[in-house]
Design a protein around this motif. Structure first.
Motif, PDB file in Angstrom:
ATOM      1  N   ASP A  40       0.820  -1.202   0.000  1.00 30.16           N
ATOM      2  CA  ASP A  40       0.000   0.000   0.000  1.00 30.16           C
ATOM      3  C   ASP A  40       0.859   1.260   0.000  1.00 30.16           C
ATOM      4  OD1 ASP A  40       0.094   0.791   3.196  1.00 30.16           O
ATOM      5  OD2 ASP A  40       0.112  -1.351   2.854  1.00 30.16           O
ATOM      6  N   ALA A  87       0.305   5.255  -1.230  1.00 35.47           N
ATOM      7  CA  ALA A  87       0.726   6.438  -0.473  1.00 35.47           C
ATOM      8  C   ALA A  87       1.954   7.143  -1.033  1.00 35.47           C
ATOM      9  CB  ALA A  87       0.980   6.051   0.984  1.00 35.47           C
ATOM     10  N   PRO A 137       1.781   3.442   6.518  1.00 32.38           N
ATOM     11  CA  PRO A 137       0.363   3.274   6.861  1.00 32.38           C
ATOM     12  C   PRO A 137       0.122   3.384   8.357  1.00 32.38           C
ATOM     13  CG  PRO A 137       1.347   1.178   6.189  1.00 32.38           C
ATOM     14  CD  PRO A 137       2.317   2.248   5.831  1.00 32.38           C
ATOM     15  N   LEU A 172      -0.064   7.083   9.044  1.00 33.86           N
ATOM     16  CA  LEU A 172      -1.304   7.646   8.512  1.00 33.86           C
ATOM     17  C   LEU A 172      -2.513   7.228   9.344  1.00 33.86           C
ATOM     18  CD1 LEU A 172      -0.668   7.310   4.679  1.00 33.86           C
ATOM     19  CD2 LEU A 172      -0.133   9.217   6.219  1.00 33.86           C
ATOM     20  N   VAL A 200      -8.164   2.025   7.829  1.00 35.94           N
ATOM     21  CA  VAL A 200      -6.863   2.231   7.195  1.00 35.94           C
ATOM     22  C   VAL A 200      -6.260   0.853   6.932  1.00 35.94           C
ATOM     23  CG1 VAL A 200      -4.564   3.240   7.369  1.00 35.94           C
ATOM     24  CG2 VAL A 200      -6.516   4.430   8.373  1.00 35.94           C
ATOM     25  N   SER A 212      -3.757  -2.053   5.267  1.00 35.36           N
ATOM     26  CA  SER A 212      -2.371  -2.233   4.833  1.00 35.36           C
ATOM     27  C   SER A 212      -2.317  -3.584   4.135  1.00 35.36           C
ATOM     28  CB  SER A 212      -1.415  -2.201   6.032  1.00 35.36           C
ATOM     29  OG  SER A 212      -0.077  -2.336   5.609  1.00 35.36           O
ATOM     30  N   ASP A 241      -7.719   2.850  -1.758  1.00 31.77           N
ATOM     31  CA  ASP A 241      -6.657   3.182  -0.812  1.00 31.77           C
ATOM     32  C   ASP A 241      -5.818   4.353  -1.310  1.00 31.77           C
ATOM     33  OD1 ASP A 241      -5.565   2.596   1.702  1.00 31.77           O
ATOM     34  OD2 ASP A 241      -3.890   1.504   0.815  1.00 31.77           O
ATOM     35  N   TYR A 242      -5.615   4.411  -2.612  1.00 30.19           N
ATOM     36  CA  TYR A 242      -4.887   5.529  -3.224  1.00 30.19           C
ATOM     37  C   TYR A 242      -5.597   6.850  -2.894  1.00 30.19           C
ATOM     38  CZ  TYR A 242      -2.810   8.372  -6.985  1.00 30.19           C
ATOM     39  OH  TYR A 242      -2.172   9.348  -7.708  1.00 30.19           O
ATOM     40  N   LYS A 298      -5.394   7.409   1.184  1.00 31.71           N
ATOM     41  CA  LYS A 298      -4.081   7.812   1.679  1.00 31.71           C
ATOM     42  C   LYS A 298      -3.741   9.229   1.219  1.00 31.71           C
ATOM     43  CE  LYS A 298      -3.365   3.831   3.710  1.00 31.71           C
ATOM     44  NZ  LYS A 298      -2.694   2.675   3.142  1.00 31.71           N
TER      45      LYS A 298
END
Length: 323
Positions: free
Chosen positions: A94, A99, A163, A166, A247, A249, A307-308, A311
């Motif tokens: 990820d 990220a 991650p 974040l 969140v 990962s 996720d893109y 993040k």
């Protein structure tokens, strides 16, 4: 017009035939599996475990090549620039495929368009843990303690933009509590310091802290994904207190962009078969990661896109910059 159409049809038929011919002979030489991190990391262990099975299934050696550096970007860029013939692929994360794009001043690849999704390997759950001396036994007590000043808001992570970092920034955004990020050079040093009480809390991959949670040396307060981690069924998710918190990962296999579909399907199929091997699945589960119910290329592409976006939103709103 008919002549043009006939030429286009012939060209399309030629491309299909050449792709099928390539797939029928694929693979006829060793494959290279790039791991964009140093040997010994969870990415390396996962790649070698699955790579061995893929080698057996495809009848060719799968050679793992660690190309670490620049938070995984060196190895990732290398794969993006390789021929899309199915002989070079990678185990991304990820970070490398979501990220990092927001943290690199001049990105040399696009994680969404410069790769072919092959399989979602594992989810790598993140857990918030505290030293036993911290006077909080659940997430609410912890957040209330930080707000009141009775508990330090310092939290460690494996590094800026990770991650784990974040997840902490998103918790800060949800709670408006005065959390303060303490970056480390890797998860190992962060775990060492929370065990020693130098930092009261860290967000960490479960795989790094599970033995300490089980022995009572660390206290788990919550996991960052939307669903509870099966290995710690009594540890709630942050989303159970703060709705919508998630969140993830993850580790996943990618090839260069524009791989011929038959070749991508052959390689992806071998990886998916390896992930369902009972022995491999048991080893992965016991290490603290989770093989997803749907590891298909489409599921990977959908997760990567979400996720893109997530993040990027966290990084922009928190003003995260690589130090």
């Amino acid at each position: 017009m008919n002549t043009r159409f006939a030429k286009r049809l012939l060209m399309a038929a030629t491309l299909v035939a050449s792709s099928l011919a390539l797939a029928q002979g694929y693979p006829d030489k060793p494959l290279k599996l790039i791991v964009p991190y140093p040997p010994g990391a969870s990415t390396d262990v996962t790649a070698r475990l699955i790579g061995q099975k893929v080698s057996t299934l495809l009848g060719q050696p799968v050679v793992v090549d660690n190309k670490g550096g620049a938070s995984g970007n060196i190895g990732t860029e290398f794969v993006a620039k390789q021929p899309a013939d199915g002989y070079t692929f990678m185990l991304g994360t990820d970070a490398t495929h979501a990220a990092n794009s927001y943290l690199i001043a001049k990105a040399t690849f696009n994680p969404l368009t410069d790769f072919t999704p092959l399989a979602l390997a594992v989810m790598n759950p993140i857990v918030l843990v505290v030293h036993p001396s911290v006077p909080a036994h659940n997430l609410k007590e912890y957040v209330d303690g930080v707000r009141s000043g009775k508990i330090s808001g310092a939290f460690g992570s494996s590094g800026t933009g990770s991650p784990h970092h974040l997840a902490g920034e998103l918790l800060k955004s949800h709670t408006k509590a005065p959390f303060l990020h303490v970056p480390y050079r890797g998860g190992g040093p962060a775990v060492t310091d929370v065990l020693g009480g130098q930092v009261p809390a860290i967000f960490s991959s479960v795989v790094s802290v599970l033995p300490y949670i089980q022995s009572g040396k660390l206290r788990a307060l919550a996991v960052t994904e939307a669903k509870r981690y099966p290995g710690l069924p009594n540890v709630p998710t942050i989303a159970e207190t703060y709705e919508g918190f998630d969140v993830p990962s993850w580790l996943a296999f990618f090839g260069p962009a524009k791989m011929p579909a038959p070749v991508a399907q052959r390689l992806s199929g071998a990886i998916l078969t390896a992930l369902q091997d009972p022995e491999i699945k048991a080893k992965l589960d016991s290490s603290g990661v989770v093989v997803p119910a749907d590891p298909s290329p489409k599921a990977l592409a959908d997760l990567q896109q979400r996720d893109y976006t997530l993040k990027g939103k966290i990084i922009r709103e928190a003003g995260v910059k690589i130090e």
